[in-house]
Design a protein around this motif. Structure first.
Motif, mmCIF file in Angstrom:
data_model
loop_
_atom_site.group_PDB
_atom_site.id
_atom_site.type_symbol
_atom_site.label_atom_id
_atom_site.label_comp_id
_atom_site.label_asym_id
_atom_site.label_seq_id
_atom_site.Cartn_x
_atom_site.Cartn_y
_atom_site.Cartn_z
ATOM 1 N N HIS A 197 13.504 -5.988 2.144
ATOM 2 C CA HIS A 197 13.751 -4.953 3.147
ATOM 3 C C HIS A 197 13.127 -3.656 2.655
ATOM 4 C CE1 HIS A 197 16.842 -7.974 3.850
ATOM 5 N NE2 HIS A 197 17.105 -7.442 5.027
ATOM 6 N N MET A 198 12.259 -3.078 3.443
ATOM 7 C CA MET A 198 11.542 -1.859 3.051
ATOM 8 C C MET A 198 11.824 -0.746 4.038
ATOM 9 S SD MET A 198 8.030 -3.947 2.499
ATOM 10 C CE MET A 198 8.522 -4.940 3.914
ATOM 11 N N LEU A 199 12.122 0.427 3.513
ATOM 12 C CA LEU A 199 12.297 1.606 4.352
ATOM 13 C C LEU A 199 10.971 2.329 4.438
ATOM 14 C CD1 LEU A 199 14.200 3.525 5.904
ATOM 15 C CD2 LEU A 199 14.581 4.723 3.748
ATOM 16 N N THR A 200 10.472 2.488 5.651
ATOM 17 C CA THR A 200 9.190 3.139 5.839
ATOM 18 C C THR A 200 9.228 3.903 7.153
ATOM 19 O OG1 THR A 200 6.788 2.765 5.889
ATOM 20 C CG2 THR A 200 8.165 1.145 7.006
ATOM 21 N N SER A 201 8.115 4.479 7.546
ATOM 22 C CA SER A 201 8.046 5.294 8.769
ATOM 23 C C SER A 201 7.242 4.577 9.836
ATOM 24 C CB SER A 201 7.410 6.658 8.474
ATOM 25 O OG SER A 201 8.188 7.377 7.532
ATOM 26 N N ASP A 202 7.695 4.722 11.064
ATOM 27 C CA ASP A 202 6.969 4.190 12.207
ATOM 28 C C ASP A 202 5.784 5.099 12.508
ATOM 29 O OD1 ASP A 202 6.054 3.388 14.736
ATOM 30 O OD2 ASP A 202 8.042 2.682 15.315
ATOM 31 N N GLU A 203 4.579 4.539 12.493
ATOM 32 C CA GLU A 203 3.387 5.352 12.702
ATOM 33 C C GLU A 203 3.344 5.970 14.085
ATOM 34 O OE1 GLU A 203 -0.002 2.981 11.876
ATOM 35 O OE2 GLU A 203 0.406 2.809 9.716
ATOM 36 N N ASP A 204 4.014 5.347 15.072
ATOM 37 C CA ASP A 204 3.946 5.850 16.447
ATOM 38 C C ASP A 204 4.793 7.102 16.648
ATOM 39 O OD1 ASP A 204 2.239 3.776 17.134
ATOM 40 O OD2 ASP A 204 3.896 2.442 17.705
ATOM 41 N N VAL B 17 0.849 -1.190 0.000
ATOM 42 C CA VAL B 17 0.000 0.000 0.000
ATOM 43 C C VAL B 17 0.884 1.238 0.000
ATOM 44 C CG1 VAL B 17 -1.727 1.300 1.297
ATOM 45 C CG2 VAL B 17 -1.879 -1.198 1.168
ATOM 46 N N ASP B 18 1.988 1.195 0.752
ATOM 47 C CA ASP B 18 2.876 2.355 0.803
ATOM 48 C C ASP B 18 4.237 1.913 1.315
ATOM 49 O OD1 ASP B 18 3.779 4.973 0.717
ATOM 50 O OD2 ASP B 18 3.231 5.331 2.803
ATOM 51 N N ASP B 19 5.307 2.407 0.701
ATOM 52 C CA ASP B 19 6.660 2.286 1.228
ATOM 53 C C ASP B 19 7.538 3.245 0.448
ATOM 54 O OD1 ASP B 19 7.009 0.608 -1.169
ATOM 55 O OD2 ASP B 19 8.973 0.265 -0.263
ATOM 56 N N GLU B 20 8.752 3.486 0.962
ATOM 57 C CA GLU B 20 9.633 4.466 0.338
ATOM 58 C C GLU B 20 10.688 3.807 -0.544
ATOM 59 O OE1 GLU B 20 11.190 7.392 2.945
ATOM 60 O OE2 GLU B 20 9.359 7.583 4.104
#
Length: 327
Positions: A191-198, A178-181
């Motif tokens: 391996h996916m670079l993404t953001s921690d929602e917290d 759905v979303d990743d960088e």
């Protein structure tokens, strides 16, 4: 005595150079079992070895390294407005691959490159047949012109990534998000670079190709917040302990020929060389492709791709294996 001595010399020479007694076929069989970095170094042994390794008939058996990059350009005054390109790693000579993809089952204009992994390309193909969904995913090998069309996906314009390791299996994997960088396939994990929602910090998410094992690894933050103009390179040595080790750092201004470059100027990291400590970037309004060698701390301008170009810039390593198994 002189005649006897002369007869013994060829035997002594053969002992000093046992490889000279091997046929080209045997040498290729030996070289194909070595890492690609070693094969590249052996080109410097002699002119005959260089010709042997560079022979097109032998390249199909020998391991390959980075050959160049796929990218695209846009021009609103031409038709079609979008075009695909390939540049060799040297920036010179005829492109190693002609990016027309005429072997695919759809018109060339209907093909969008999404990802690359170890010689295979993931494409989004539109109009692949009557009453077809908005698009199909197609995985192809440009070196052999083999391709496989995947079953219908979600039909939504999501991020899709390709995972393939020819040393393990001829099967490939396509992962849709759905979303990743950014993503990279390594050791059987995507391996996916993404953001921690917290907390909004960046993390690396690892998932195996069966979707059973998921892990989250924190990404190291800039240890010198007072100097954010540095590019820092870290190595994840211990996955279990989340242990990152700094490998190299360099000031952004040093990477680009224009020393008065602004920190916020447009630049993009493309990839690391799979066999050497080299990093590839594009920067500036004319998308200049450059390489930075970490060991020597040297910057080399490869070529200007042009101000009409855009990503994704996909690294390509040729794969001459004929087999292309369904993912």
């Amino acid at each position: 005595m002189e005649a006897a001595s002369a007869k013994r010399r060829p035997a002594a020479s053969a002992k000093r150079k046992p490889a000279a007694r091997l046929t080209d076929e045997l040498l290729v069989e030996i070289l194909r079992r070595l890492p690609v970095r070693s094969v590249c170094r052996f080109k410097c042994v002699s002119r005959s070895w260089r010709n042997l390794i560079s022979n097109p008939a032998h390249r199909k058996k020998l391991p390959q390294t980075l050959a160049g990059f796929f990218y695209r350009s846009w021009n609103w005054e031409r038709f079609p407005r979008s075009a695909r390109h390939f540049t060799n790693i040297t920036g010179k000579g005829r492109p190693f691959i002609v990016p027309s993809f005429s072997f695919l089952p759809v018109p060339s204009d209907n093909v969008t490159l999404l990802d690359s992994c170890n010689g295979l390309l993931l494409c989004r193909c539109f109009g692949a047949g009557d009453a077809s969904p908005p698009f199909h995913y197609v995985v192809c090998n440009p070196a052999t012109k083999k391709w496989v069309m995947l079953p219908d996906g979600s039909g939504e314009d999501r991020t899709a990534c390709l995972g393939f390791d020819p040393a393990v299996s001829s099967h490939f994997h396509v992962v849709e998000y759905v979303d990743d960088e950014r993503s990279a396939f390594l050791n059987g994990f995507m391996h996916m670079l993404t953001s921690d929602e917290d907390n909004g910090n960046h993390v690396v998410v690892m998932v195996d190709m069966e979707g059973k094992t998921w892990r989250t690894i924190p990404v190291p933050t800039n240890i010198d917040n007072a100097d954010a103009s540095k590019l820092s390179i870290w190595i994840l040595k211990d996955h279990a302990a989340h242990e990152w080790t700094p490998k190299h750092s360099v000031r952004i201004q040093f990477l680009f020929p224009e020393k008065d470059i602004e920190i916020n100027m447009n630049w993009t990291l493309i990839t690391f060389h799979p066999e050497c400590n080299l990093i590839y970037f594009v920067y500036g309004w004319d998308d200049t492709l450059i390489a930075y060698e970490m060991d020597r701390k040297e910057v080399r301008v490869i070529r200007k791709l042009g101000n009409e170009c855009s990503g994704p810039y996909l690294p390509y390593v040729p794969l001459f294996t004929e087999a292309l198994a369904d993912g």
